[in-house]
Write an enzyme that holds these catalytic residues in place. Sequence first.
Site, PDB file in Angstrom:
ATOM      1  CG  ASP A  37      -1.920  -1.173   1.130  1.00 58.85           C
ATOM      2  OD1 ASP A  37      -2.122  -1.714   0.039  1.00 58.85           O
ATOM      3  OD2 ASP A  37      -2.463  -1.544   2.189  1.00 58.85           O
ATOM      4  CG  HIS A  61      -4.978  -1.299  -2.655  1.00 58.88           C
ATOM      5  ND1 HIS A  61      -6.294  -1.630  -2.886  1.00 58.88           N
ATOM      6  CD2 HIS A  61      -4.687  -1.749  -1.411  1.00 58.88           C
ATOM      7  CE1 HIS A  61      -6.779  -2.249  -1.819  1.00 58.88           C
ATOM      8  NE2 HIS A  61      -5.827  -2.341  -0.918  1.00 58.88           N
ATOM      9  CG  ASP A  94      -7.372  -5.624  -1.601  1.00 62.35           C
ATOM     10  OD1 ASP A  94      -8.499  -6.120  -1.750  1.00 62.35           O
ATOM     11  OD2 ASP A  94      -6.950  -5.179  -0.516  1.00 62.35           O
ATOM     12  CE  LYS A  96     -10.897  -4.608   0.550  1.00 64.62           C
ATOM     13  NZ  LYS A  96      -9.484  -4.293   0.266  1.00 64.62           N
ATOM     14  CG  ASP A  99     -21.526  -1.624  -9.941  1.00 66.62           C
ATOM     15  OD1 ASP A  99     -22.737  -1.894 -10.153  1.00 66.62           O
ATOM     16  OD2 ASP A  99     -21.086  -0.468  -9.914  1.00 66.62           O
ATOM     17  CB  ILE A 100     -24.698  -5.097 -11.788  1.00 68.72           C
ATOM     18  CG1 ILE A 100     -24.289  -3.989 -12.770  1.00 68.72           C
ATOM     19  CG2 ILE A 100     -25.702  -4.566 -10.766  1.00 68.72           C
ATOM     20  CD1 ILE A 100     -25.441  -3.495 -13.626  1.00 68.72           C
ATOM     21  CE1 TYR A 218      -2.382  -4.290  11.020  1.00 65.48           C
ATOM     22  CE2 TYR A 218      -2.111  -2.752  12.839  1.00 65.48           C
ATOM     23  CZ  TYR A 218      -2.105  -3.021  11.482  1.00 65.48           C
ATOM     24  OH  TYR A 218      -1.824  -2.015  10.593  1.00 65.48           O
ATOM     25  NE  ARG A 237      -1.257   0.221   8.017  1.00 67.74           N
ATOM     26  CZ  ARG A 237      -2.393   0.721   8.510  1.00 67.74           C
ATOM     27  NH1 ARG A 237      -2.408   1.962   8.976  1.00 67.74           N
ATOM     28  NH2 ARG A 237      -3.487  -0.006   8.522  1.00 67.74           N
TER      29      ARG A 237
END
Length: 268
Positions: A37, A61, A94, A96, A99-100, A218, A237
Amino acid sequence: MSTRTYKSRAHSHPTAVGRSLLSIIAAKKTNLCVSLDLADADAILTLLDTLGPLICCAKTHIDILPFSTPGAIKTFTSRLTALAESHNFLIFEDRKFADIGSTVKAQYGGGVYNIASWAHITNAHSVPGPGIIAGLKEVAATISEPRGLLLLGEMSSKGNLGGGDYLQKTLEMARMDREFVMGFIAQTGVENKEGEDWIVMTPGVNLGSKGDGLGQQYNTPDSVVREKGCDVIIVGRGIIGAKEPRKTAEEYRAAGWEAYEKRVEEGR
């Protein structure tokens, strides 16, 4: 919870990507997925070249990266793919999706990121219903290399609406397509019926911190792998923020692998 070895599961997993991931885990003796990230593409690639030998998977991402042109995106994903091949790990975007079916089909197979062309694994929420799986699968079928899907059953943030009945309904949806859905993002192992072998990848793993002040919670590698029956630890992290990322990644790799060996031993 599966107490079988990763090696034995690699021979029989219902999905091609699942077999590939489990084979990598067994061969490299690592169930560590690093979560990258970072908002710097070059920093990600440099870090991956260092951590590649210690991981089974790299989680990205791509939409947080500030690319100047579509060509810069292609350059990054090409270099990312080359690193995955060189160090023998899979790429997990990632995304995620939520939606349709027709919309996620366009998002997965097109746009500026063209995720299906370079990510071995992606994930999706089950809220839209089974159409989301069908839409993503249609795109995956056009790619020459196998692609796999994880469904989000439970997240690591405090107050998330997953788990319990939601996770159970997500599991039921996954059972409609066991050749494409390889497993789940969850905080605990899931029930395996005959012929099933769901891979559970778990975010929110940290050897020291308990949270971040923004709702993240965590758990330790031993807790999620040995006690709860999850298969892959996702660490962000705890590694990328460390003074010595490679040394720290080795600590997580060793802890995750030890927890797995104990789980197998305790199941005998």
